[in-house]
Design a protein around this motif. Structure first.
Motif, PDB file in Angstrom:
ATOM      1  N   LEU A 395       5.264 -11.781  -7.626  1.00 33.60           N
ATOM      2  CA  LEU A 395       6.154 -10.878  -8.340  1.00 33.60           C
ATOM      3  C   LEU A 395       7.161 -10.234  -7.399  1.00 33.60           C
ATOM      4  O   LEU A 395       8.352 -10.101  -7.736  1.00 33.60           O
ATOM      5  N   VAL A 396       6.696  -9.834  -6.221  1.00 26.34           N
ATOM      6  CA  VAL A 396       7.600  -9.240  -5.238  1.00 26.34           C
ATOM      7  C   VAL A 396       8.677 -10.237  -4.835  1.00 26.34           C
ATOM      8  O   VAL A 396       9.865  -9.894  -4.732  1.00 26.34           O
ATOM      9  N   GLN A 397       8.298 -11.483  -4.606  1.00 27.66           N
ATOM     10  CA  GLN A 397       9.279 -12.501  -4.223  1.00 27.66           C
ATOM     11  C   GLN A 397      10.299 -12.741  -5.335  1.00 27.66           C
ATOM     12  O   GLN A 397      11.497 -12.916  -5.068  1.00 27.66           O
ATOM     13  N   ILE A 398       9.843 -12.733  -6.580  1.00 29.87           N
ATOM     14  CA  ILE A 398      10.775 -12.896  -7.696  1.00 29.87           C
ATOM     15  C   ILE A 398      11.734 -11.718  -7.760  1.00 29.87           C
ATOM     16  O   ILE A 398      12.944 -11.893  -7.966  1.00 29.87           O
ATOM     17  N   ASP A 399      11.221 -10.515  -7.547  1.00 25.67           N
ATOM     18  CA  ASP A 399      12.083  -9.333  -7.586  1.00 25.67           C
ATOM     19  C   ASP A 399      13.094  -9.332  -6.449  1.00 25.67           C
ATOM     20  O   ASP A 399      14.223  -8.844  -6.605  1.00 25.67           O
ATOM     21  N   LEU A 400      12.703  -9.880  -5.306  1.00 26.51           N
ATOM     22  CA  LEU A 400      13.613  -9.940  -4.171  1.00 26.51           C
ATOM     23  C   LEU A 400      14.637 -11.065  -4.303  1.00 26.51           C
ATOM     24  O   LEU A 400      15.670 -11.055  -3.626  1.00 26.51           O
ATOM     25  N   HIS A 401      14.339 -12.047  -5.166  1.00 27.60           N
ATOM     26  CA  HIS A 401      15.246 -13.186  -5.355  1.00 27.60           C
ATOM     27  C   HIS A 401      15.464 -13.409  -6.862  1.00 27.60           C
ATOM     28  O   HIS A 401      15.091 -14.461  -7.401  1.00 27.60           O
ATOM     29  N   PRO A 402      16.046 -12.451  -7.562  1.00 29.40           N
ATOM     30  CA  PRO A 402      16.167 -12.540  -9.023  1.00 29.40           C
ATOM     31  C   PRO A 402      17.069 -13.666  -9.503  1.00 29.40           C
ATOM     32  O   PRO A 402      16.987 -14.069 -10.663  1.00 29.40           O
ATOM     33  N   ASP A 403      17.930 -14.182  -8.644  1.00 25.65           N
ATOM     34  CA  ASP A 403      18.850 -15.235  -9.070  1.00 25.65           C
ATOM     35  C   ASP A 403      18.271 -16.629  -8.919  1.00 25.65           C
ATOM     36  O   ASP A 403      18.965 -17.616  -9.164  1.00 25.65           O
ATOM     37  N   TYR A 442       0.953  -4.002  -6.500  1.00 25.73           N
ATOM     38  CA  TYR A 442       2.355  -4.378  -6.326  1.00 25.73           C
ATOM     39  C   TYR A 442       2.965  -3.646  -5.133  1.00 25.73           C
ATOM     40  O   TYR A 442       3.665  -4.251  -4.308  1.00 25.73           O
ATOM     41  N   GLN A 443       2.712  -2.357  -5.062  1.00 31.77           N
ATOM     42  CA  GLN A 443       3.296  -1.567  -3.981  1.00 31.77           C
ATOM     43  C   GLN A 443       2.803  -2.032  -2.614  1.00 31.77           C
ATOM     44  O   GLN A 443       3.574  -2.079  -1.652  1.00 31.77           O
ATOM     45  N   LYS A 444       1.549  -2.431  -2.558  1.00 35.18           N
ATOM     46  CA  LYS A 444       1.006  -2.956  -1.304  1.00 35.18           C
ATOM     47  C   LYS A 444       1.685  -4.267  -0.932  1.00 35.18           C
ATOM     48  O   LYS A 444       2.012  -4.517   0.244  1.00 35.18           O
ATOM     49  N   ALA A 445       1.885  -5.131  -1.920  1.00 34.55           N
ATOM     50  CA  ALA A 445       2.561  -6.419  -1.668  1.00 34.55           C
ATOM     51  C   ALA A 445       3.991  -6.209  -1.227  1.00 34.55           C
ATOM     52  O   ALA A 445       4.505  -6.940  -0.360  1.00 34.55           O
ATOM     53  N   MET A 446       4.672  -5.215  -1.805  1.00 32.39           N
ATOM     54  CA  MET A 446       6.045  -4.948  -1.403  1.00 32.39           C
ATOM     55  C   MET A 446       6.080  -4.424   0.035  1.00 32.39           C
ATOM     56  O   MET A 446       6.955  -4.824   0.819  1.00 32.39           O
ATOM     57  N   GLN A 447       5.174  -3.560   0.393  1.00 33.72           N
ATOM     58  CA  GLN A 447       5.120  -3.038   1.758  1.00 33.72           C
ATOM     59  C   GLN A 447       4.883  -4.152   2.761  1.00 33.72           C
ATOM     60  O   GLN A 447       5.384  -4.122   3.884  1.00 33.72           O
ATOM     61  N   ALA A 448       4.114  -5.176   2.354  1.00 34.82           N
ATOM     62  CA  ALA A 448       3.787  -6.280   3.258  1.00 34.82           C
ATOM     63  C   ALA A 448       5.008  -7.121   3.607  1.00 34.82           C
ATOM     64  O   ALA A 448       4.994  -7.881   4.578  1.00 34.82           O
ATOM     65  N   THR A 449       6.078  -6.995   2.804  1.00 32.51           N
ATOM     66  CA  THR A 449       7.293  -7.773   3.096  1.00 32.51           C
ATOM     67  C   THR A 449       8.076  -7.138   4.242  1.00 32.51           C
ATOM     68  O   THR A 449       9.043  -7.727   4.715  1.00 32.51           O
TER      69      THR A 449
END
Length: 450
Positions: A395-403, A442-449
């Protein structure tokens, strides 16, 4: 800020407002309360207009229907809860006009068992609805020669079936005549009822339809042709159009069976159809486009852009929708409404859910920010059970690459679309549901980026 209150709304209590949050029922164009609650949302859906759907059916901008193909099957799709049923009812009401179509609308949630639904159930119910409308509402008389095939199909395939003889006797009991339009209407109405209630006859009736489908299709096609001719003569519409709602609620296993495996049966009925379909089917490797017209998508309301920033004019549309149900005087401040709108992600049903839960958490007769926060947490946790731990990183990757949604069009992403974990917006970009982004995983996964 426009004051949305009127004299009626000023007197609404929080409990009366709660009754307006029945999020599983569409707004009906012929219902007075529904029309007071309705808000035009097209402007907030991006590049969207129902006119494209009308033109797919050869209806011009002046509302005149031109010659349509003999058969056409349109998929009306979008996320569950995005407003499809309301928009389909509005579409059906507009198209039901002497200069356009005679619309037969079937709501499978009301008429059939959506948790155990087959193509045979839907087609029998459509035949029943057409027969009933022609005879009871329009007083149409159809010559016996056009009805004989349907009657013979019943007598030669259903009535002689050993497991269905008692059913046939039940239907015939009390009938003054056993021929003609009234008889067929009663007959197919009973067929649909037996399937809906899950009687012991259900599987046998389905088997008879499946084993003798070509005969049934030919008889149904003849009825449609005869009905269209009589309706044109009576000035009721140029063609018959069937609109089918509820089939978008089919689950991950049943939807492909209905729309892909059994599409040959659906398309043997020669007519004009609009079927509601679940959005995840469009992202699976199947042959939908070979049998159906280009799918018509009802987009989510775009309350945020690709970067996740607010689209203020669209938030205002959803705020209006909320305040039609829960007036402004029942909130501590408008920012509380806007917070719920943002967390809904532009998903209409989730906004109504959040409002309903917030009322439950309100200490007095007003929704404050604390109640809104508790509502967000509860509904987010309801979604949590649909998410696997490894999904958060995706989900984090999709949010970071929405296009680049095409990079994620696999079975797991389709499942997340089905479960509303992912939301699809017009201009074709995906975003995690804002409620999901509040979860610790989700927040943990986002922090891991980093």
């Amino acid at each position: 800020m426009t004051d949305h209150r009127n004299k009626e709304n000023e007197n609404i209590s929080i409990w009366e407002a709660k009754n307006r949050l029945t999020f599983n029922e569409p707004l009906r164009p012929d219902d007075e309360l529904s029309q007071r609650l309705f808000v035009e949302t097209s402007s907030a859906r991006g590049d969207f207009s129902l006119k494209r759907l009308y033109r797919e059916l050869n209806v011009d901008n002046q509302g005149m229907a031109h010659t349509a193909p003999r058969k056409q099957y349109i998929l009306f799709t979008g996320h569950r809860g995005c407003g499809k049923s309301t928009e389909l009812l509005r579409t059906a009401a507009f198209l039901h006009h002497p200069d356009r179509y005679y619309v037969i609308h079937l709501d499978c949630l009301e008429r059939l068992d959506i948790n155990n639904l087959k193509y045979s159930d839907v087609l029998l119910a459509l035949a029943a609805a057409l027969l009933e409308r022609l005879e009871q509402e329009e007083g149409i008389i159809i010559e016996q020669v056009f009805l004989t095939r349907l009657e013979n199909w019943f007598r030669e395939r259903v009535e002689v079936h050993s497991a269905l003889q008692d059913f046939a006797a039940e239907v015939k009991a009390g009938a003054k005549l056993q021929t003609g339009l009234p008889w067929l209407g009663k007959l197919f109405g009973e067929l649909t009822n037996k399937i809906n209630i899950g009687s012991s006859y259900r599987e046998e009736l389905r088997l008879v339809v499946r084993n003798n489908f070509s005969e049934f299709a030919e008889a149904f096609n003849q009825l449609i042709l005869a009905g269209e001719e009589k309706l044109r003569e009576a000035g009721k519409g140029r063609r018959i159009l069937f609109t089918v709602d509820g089939t978008d609620r089919l689950d991950q296993e049943d939807a492909p069976k209905f729309f892909v495996e059994d599409v040959h049966q659906l398309t043997q009925i020669n007519g004009l159809f609009i079927y509601c379909a679940p959005i995840h089917l469009l992202h699976q490797d199947n042959c939908l486009t070979a049998s159906f017209s280009q799918p018509f998508r009802l987009p989510m309301l775009k309350v945020r852009d690709r970067d996740g920033d607010d689209v203020t004019e669209n938030i205002a549309v959803m705020r209006e929708l909320a305040l039609r149900r829960v007036p402004e005087h029942l909130f501590d401040e408008l920012d509380t409404v806007d917070s719920l709108v943002r967390h809904s992600g532009g998903h209409l049903r989730d906004l109504l859910r959040l409002l309903n839960v917030a009322i439950n958490y309100a200490d007095e007769d007003r929704i404050d920010r604390a109640a809104a926060k508790k509502a967000v947490k509860q509904v987010a946790n309801e979604y949590r059970r649909f998410i696997n731990t490894e999904d958060y990183a995706r989900l984090v990757q999709i949010d970071l690459h929405p296009d680049a949604p095409d990079d994620f069009t696999d079975e797991q992403s389709s499942l997340m679309l089905y479960n509303l974990i992912l939301l699809e917006y017009n201009d074709y970009f995906w975003k995690s549901h804002p409620l999901i982004t509040t979860l610790p995983g989700y927040q943990k996964a986002m922090q891991a980026t980093g």
